[in-house]
Design a protein around this motif. Structure first.
Motif, PDB file in Angstrom:
ATOM      1  N   THR A 198       0.737  -1.180   0.080  1.00  0.00           N
ATOM      2  CA  THR A 198       0.008  -0.010  -0.178  1.00  0.00           C
ATOM      3  C   THR A 198       0.768   1.313  -0.053  1.00  0.00           C
ATOM      4  O   THR A 198       0.600   2.167  -0.771  1.00  0.00           O
ATOM      5  CB  THR A 198      -0.792   0.034   1.266  1.00  0.00           C
ATOM      6  OG1 THR A 198      -1.739  -1.229   1.082  1.00  0.00           O
ATOM      7  CG2 THR A 198      -1.871   1.203   1.199  1.00  0.00           C
ATOM      8  N   VAL A 220     -14.806  -2.714   2.689  1.00  0.00           N
ATOM      9  CA  VAL A 220     -14.131  -1.725   2.874  1.00  0.00           C
ATOM     10  C   VAL A 220     -12.777  -1.728   3.197  1.00  0.00           C
ATOM     11  O   VAL A 220     -12.078  -0.771   2.708  1.00  0.00           O
ATOM     12  CB  VAL A 220     -15.006  -0.968   4.098  1.00  0.00           C
ATOM     13  CG1 VAL A 220     -14.276   0.169   4.671  1.00  0.00           C
ATOM     14  CG2 VAL A 220     -16.474  -0.656   3.614  1.00  0.00           C
ATOM     15  N   ASP A 221     -12.160  -2.809   3.772  1.00  0.00           N
ATOM     16  CA  ASP A 221     -10.901  -2.803   4.020  1.00  0.00           C
ATOM     17  C   ASP A 221      -9.961  -2.944   2.865  1.00  0.00           C
ATOM     18  O   ASP A 221      -8.957  -2.198   2.843  1.00  0.00           O
ATOM     19  CB  ASP A 221     -10.610  -4.103   5.033  1.00  0.00           C
ATOM     20  CG  ASP A 221      -8.804  -4.235   5.506  1.00  0.00           C
ATOM     21  OD1 ASP A 221      -8.312  -3.375   5.953  1.00  0.00           O
ATOM     22  OD2 ASP A 221      -8.527  -5.105   4.873  1.00  0.00           O
ATOM     23  N   THR A 224      -9.903   0.373   1.113  1.00  0.00           N
ATOM     24  CA  THR A 224      -9.179   1.559   1.767  1.00  0.00           C
ATOM     25  C   THR A 224      -7.817   1.352   1.207  1.00  0.00           C
ATOM     26  O   THR A 224      -6.841   2.229   1.227  1.00  0.00           O
ATOM     27  CB  THR A 224      -9.391   1.255   3.265  1.00  0.00           C
ATOM     28  OG1 THR A 224     -10.482   1.401   3.489  1.00  0.00           O
ATOM     29  CG2 THR A 224      -8.657   2.048   4.125  1.00  0.00           C
ATOM     30  N   HIS A 225      -7.155   0.249   1.313  1.00  0.00           N
ATOM     31  CA  HIS A 225      -5.827   0.047   0.814  1.00  0.00           C
ATOM     32  C   HIS A 225      -5.727   0.373  -0.574  1.00  0.00           C
ATOM     33  O   HIS A 225      -4.392   0.668  -0.804  1.00  0.00           O
ATOM     34  CB  HIS A 225      -5.506  -1.543   0.777  1.00  0.00           C
ATOM     35  CG  HIS A 225      -5.203  -2.134   2.264  1.00  0.00           C
ATOM     36  ND1 HIS A 225      -4.084  -1.873   3.054  1.00  0.00           N
ATOM     37  CD2 HIS A 225      -5.838  -2.731   3.096  1.00  0.00           C
ATOM     38  CE1 HIS A 225      -3.970  -2.206   4.147  1.00  0.00           C
ATOM     39  NE2 HIS A 225      -5.371  -3.140   4.144  1.00  0.00           N
ATOM     40  N   LEU A 227      -6.858   3.319  -1.947  1.00  0.00           N
ATOM     41  CA  LEU A 227      -7.159   4.675  -2.175  1.00  0.00           C
ATOM     42  C   LEU A 227      -5.798   5.317  -2.133  1.00  0.00           C
ATOM     43  O   LEU A 227      -5.031   5.151  -1.344  1.00  0.00           O
ATOM     44  CB  LEU A 227      -7.936   5.180  -1.068  1.00  0.00           C
ATOM     45  CG  LEU A 227      -9.278   4.745  -0.831  1.00  0.00           C
ATOM     46  CD1 LEU A 227     -10.061   5.341   0.339  1.00  0.00           C
ATOM     47  CD2 LEU A 227     -10.219   4.937  -1.999  1.00  0.00           C
ATOM     48  N   LEU A 245     -16.351   4.849   3.492  1.00  0.00           N
ATOM     49  CA  LEU A 245     -14.878   4.452   3.418  1.00  0.00           C
ATOM     50  C   LEU A 245     -14.371   5.450   4.554  1.00  0.00           C
ATOM     51  O   LEU A 245     -14.928   6.822   4.714  1.00  0.00           O
ATOM     52  CB  LEU A 245     -14.370   4.969   1.952  1.00  0.00           C
ATOM     53  CG  LEU A 245     -14.490   3.842   0.981  1.00  0.00           C
ATOM     54  CD1 LEU A 245     -14.216   4.491  -0.445  1.00  0.00           C
ATOM     55  CD2 LEU A 245     -14.145   2.595   1.410  1.00  0.00           C
ATOM     56  N   PRO A 246     -13.199   5.107   5.183  1.00  0.00           N
ATOM     57  CA  PRO A 246     -12.750   5.943   6.021  1.00  0.00           C
ATOM     58  C   PRO A 246     -12.230   7.574   5.612  1.00  0.00           C
ATOM     59  O   PRO A 246     -12.468   8.560   6.332  1.00  0.00           O
ATOM     60  CB  PRO A 246     -11.332   5.283   6.492  1.00  0.00           C
ATOM     61  CG  PRO A 246     -11.568   3.959   5.909  1.00  0.00           C
ATOM     62  CD  PRO A 246     -12.190   3.913   5.071  1.00  0.00           C
ATOM     63  N   SER A 247     -12.105   7.573   4.480  1.00  0.00           N
ATOM     64  CA  SER A 247     -11.711   8.895   3.779  1.00  0.00           C
ATOM     65  C   SER A 247     -12.836   9.697   3.462  1.00  0.00           C
ATOM     66  O   SER A 247     -12.759  11.020   3.126  1.00  0.00           O
ATOM     67  CB  SER A 247     -10.713   8.994   2.695  1.00  0.00           C
ATOM     68  OG  SER A 247     -11.285   8.084   1.409  1.00  0.00           O
TER      69      SER A 247
END
Length: 792
Positions: A198, A220-221, A224-225, A227, A245-247
């Motif tokens: 990543t 989602v995990d 996330t990697h 992005l 997503l976290p972002s």
């Protein structure tokens, strides 16, 4: 020495003198690494003069050396011509834009505005499209990405994450590997650790303005990697659910097309004039799509190929079915389209069209990504040519895909529909018989394959019907067939695990060992064995499967876990009074304790294997007992006794006509001598093993012997032959997809480069080895990473 061998040896010497690996030479010369390997081994016919000149130029050879290599190459024959190395380019990976794109003006405006504004955002712009399957999410994302392409001079990356099948979804590690390849990272340089991969991915995108399209995402995990970290990049995600997503991201729900847009799409497919001439009928046809572009395209393509069909007649057939579309989800809409297509096939009075309509339901019984023509033939109970003729109708109607000759794939929506139709339309006994025919195909093929890979195996007596003579020349083809069938077989075992198919699944669990072991597919062997162990009823089956479960752990270096399985299996065999099982598991325990360097603990188990085998008249058990004792006695300094035991073990296999076992025993003897530090004696056994392997195909056995012999050759100071032997081992491991051995060989090649004072090459090999070990979940990864750190 023949011309080809002379050329190969000369090429190898010049390459090493230039301090180049095969991969480095291949890259510099514009050839494939496989071609270099084939030339050096003397397998490839004499190369083109241009190929030779490309090689000499890449190695920087002088005129004399160039003349020598050209002379050894001889006449100009067919070979691999040097390929031009393309300059680095900005990735442009978007799938083609569709020509029949219609509507979506509001959603398209939202997308293009978000992408256009991404250059001025503080963080990475992420837009997610979600909605029903078949509603056109991918089509819209790709269309918008093409429109915005000029705004992203860093390029456009595209990857299908396959979250909705068929097959398993991509993991973060595998997706990053694909994306890093797209960004120009060589295979050996891709980190095995997902966090490191990543970081590398984000570093490569930093400072660029790149658009990333992540299609069919769900986890989602994983997303996330993938992005980017750069604020000027942008991401388009498609999936069936809204993303959190976290972002942060902008979610856009995609609704079905209205009838006007659906009609416009149909017009673009079959022609506006044809639709205008029968407007009412065309509206009736598109109404069956419920606004799903997937279905409009399926029906439109069908009508486009049938220019003589009147739309009114097609519309009347749709009205006469009396089917009401279920609004609960996309499956109901696809059911309508499938039904209309199959009813067209059923309208024929007979022949393969009607068979095709019935075949579609049967295809829904197997929940696998792909099916071979042989498996489909078994499912339909048809011979090969008839199967091909029947499936051609389904392929023509886009109900089934054919990604390559002899292979069929159902889109996940259509596979779901086929499964539901099978449950509704087929009698339970018909379903059971069809599935049983497919299982019987795989079971029969697996037993025949095992009879070739393990000719003297005790497993063969478990075959439901005796295995007849099988031509040894078919082994390569059979292994290749199982290479393509393996994922389907494992999916089938998982799908069917239960009482109804207990007997054939257990048969498969024992028989498929032959293929999985010869291909060193240890994770798959573990997966299969776990599934089948849950089905085992008899104590004997449970014992053998417990023993089998220890094998992948042993091969992947998890010796404590392997010891638990072997010891548990031995206890079960002892309770049963099963002497063969006791002998085998006692041998396995002894070998595992040896690997754990618990020699004194191991010796009684080796003696137990020998005594049990002799008492039961079990020659194989006696042989492996002798072998284990020989290895252990050698490790405790009793070399004369050890050599006697080795000789007796090998002689027993030769007397039994079991050349494969004799070859393996020579290899194990060589390994024992190497571990004890007697490398000259080890090399003698390794050479004998390879000679026996010439008449007993055993791909991973041959790789193992080459690897261990390379280490011993290096230890005796024979650096050149060691390098040649390890090069061959690496090539063979890659050919056989033996990733475990590949990682071990890369490690040894790295150590060899250090001996040769080539630290950069050493780091390259060791880095690749560490990544592979990490991917495989093997404990060696820690040691290799530590070794790498010491070289910085």
């Amino acid at each position: 020495m023949n011309d080809r061998a002379e050329f190969g040896g000369l090429l190898r010497r010049y390459r090493r003198a230039a301090n180049l690996t095969q991969a480095a030479l291949a890259e510099a010369a514009g050839l494939s690494e496989q071609a270099i390997g084939l030339l050096e081994r003397g397998i490839r016919r004499r190369p083109h003069r241009g190929t030779v000149l490309a090689l000499t130029g890449a190695m920087g050879l002088d005129a004399r050396a160039t003349a020598n290599l050209l002379s050894a190459a001889g006449g100009q024959e067919a070979g691999e011509a040097p390929a031009r190395v393309a300059p680095e380019r900005v990735p442009r990976q978007l799938p083609p834009d569709v020509g029949d794109f219609v509507g979506r003006s509001e959603e398209l405006s939202l997308l293009t505005n978000a992408l256009g504004a991404s250059a001025h955002q503080a963080g990475t712009t992420v837009v997610a499209l979600h909605g029903l399957a078949g509603v056109g999410k991918t089509t819209l994302a790709v269309h918008a990405a093409h429109l915005a392409a000029d705004d992203f001079p860093g390029g456009q990356l595209y990857i299908d994450l396959q979250a909705y099948g068929p097959g398993a979804p991509l993991t973060a590690s595998s997706a990053l590997r694909v994306l890093l390849y797209s960004l120009g990272v060589r295979e050996l340089a891709v980190p095995g650790d997902v966090e490191a991969a990543t970081a590398l991915y984000r570093s490569l995108l930093a400072g660029t303005r790149t658009l990333v399209v992540l299609d069919n995402g769900s986890d989602v995990d994983v997303l996330t990697h993938l992005l980017p970290g750069d604020a000027h990049c942008a991401v388009l995600v498609t999936g069936r659910r809204a993303m959190n997503l976290p972002s942060g991201c902008t979610n856009i729900e995609l609704a079905p097309l209205d009838d006007a847009d659906s009609l416009t799409m149909l017009s673009r497919i079959i022609g506006a004039e044809r639709v205008g001439a029968e407007a009412d009928a065309a509206r009736t046809i598109v109404s069956t799509s419920h606004g799903l572009p997937l279905i409009v395209r399926l029906v439109g393509a069908r009508l486009d190929r049938r220019q003589d069909w009147e739309l009114a007649q097609v519309a009347q057939q749709l009205r006469s079915t009396g089917r009401q579309i279920d609004h609960l989800g996309v499956t109901a809409a696809v059911h309508s389209t499938v039904a209309s297509s199959l009813e067209q096939l059923l309208s024929f009075p007979g022949g393969t069209e009607r068979q095709a309509a019935l075949a579609f339901d049967l295809l829904g019984l197997i929940d696998a990504a792909e099916l071979s023509e042989e498996a489909v033939g078994a499912l339909l109970d048809l011979p090969a040519q008839a199967t091909e003729d029947v499936m051609a109708h389904l392929v023509d109607l886009h109900l089934v895909g054919s990604p390559r000759p002899g292979t069929y794939r159902l889109h996940d929506l259509l596979r779901t529909v086929a499964g539901e139709r099978a449950g509704r339309n087929l009698a339970p006994e018909d379903r059971r018989l069809a599935i049983r025919r497919v299982l019987d195909l795989y079971v029969t093929q697996a037993w025949e394959c095992l009879s070739l890979t393990h000719r003297e195996s005790d497993r063969l007596w478990r075959a439901r019907t005796p295995v007849g003579p099988v031509d040894p020349a078919t082994l390569i083809a059979r292994l290749a067939w199982f290479d393509s069938e393996c994922s389907t077989i494992l999916a089938l075992v998982e799908q069917l695990a239960g009482d109804e198919f207990r007997e054939p699944l257990l048969q498969l669990g024992f028989a498929f060992f032959g293929y999985l072991e010869i291909r060193a597919r240890w994770p798959e062997l573990r997966e299969l064995t776990v599934s089948c162990r849950s089905l085992a009823v008899s104590a004997e089956d449970q014992a053998w499967l417990e023993y089998q479960l220890g094998i992948p752990d042993w091969e992947q270096g998890h010796f404590e876990a392997a010891l638990d399985h072997f010891a548990s299996a031995m206890t079960l065999f002892e309770r049963l009074g099963a002497h063969r099982g006791v002998a085998r598991t006692a041998f396995a325990v002894a070998r595992t304790l040896e690997r754990l360097e618990r020699f004194d603990d191991a010796i009684p188990f080796a003696e137990r294997a020998l005594a049990t085998g002799r008492a039961a008249g079990y020659r194989y058990g006696e042989g492996i007992g002798l072998l284990a004792l020989g290895a252990l006695l050698l490790r405790v300094g009793r070399e004369a006794e050890a050599e006697s035991f080795f000789g007796s073990a090998i002689e027993l296999a030769v007397e039994a006509g079991d050349t494969r076992s004799a070859a393996r025993r020579e290899g194990i003897a060589g390994e024992a001598y190497a571990s004890a530090g007697n490398h000259h004696r080890a090399i003698s056994h390794f050479r004998s093993s390879l000679e026996l392997h010439r008449s007993a195909p055993d791909p991973n056995g041959v790789v193992f012997v080459h690897r261990r012999m390379g280490t011993s050759l290096l230890a005796t100071g024979n650096k050149e032959e060691a390098a040649e032997t390890l090069d061959i081992a690496l090539e063979l491991a890659k050919e056989g997809s033996d990733r475990t051995e590949e990682a071990k060989i890369l490690t040894q090649l790295g150590e060899l480069q250090l001996v040769l004072d080539h630290p950069d090459a050493a780091r390259e090999y060791l880095g690749a080895a560490a990544s592979l070990f990490e991917d495989l979940g093997m404990p060696e990864a820690v040691d290799v990473r530590s070794r790498l750190a010491s070289l910085v």
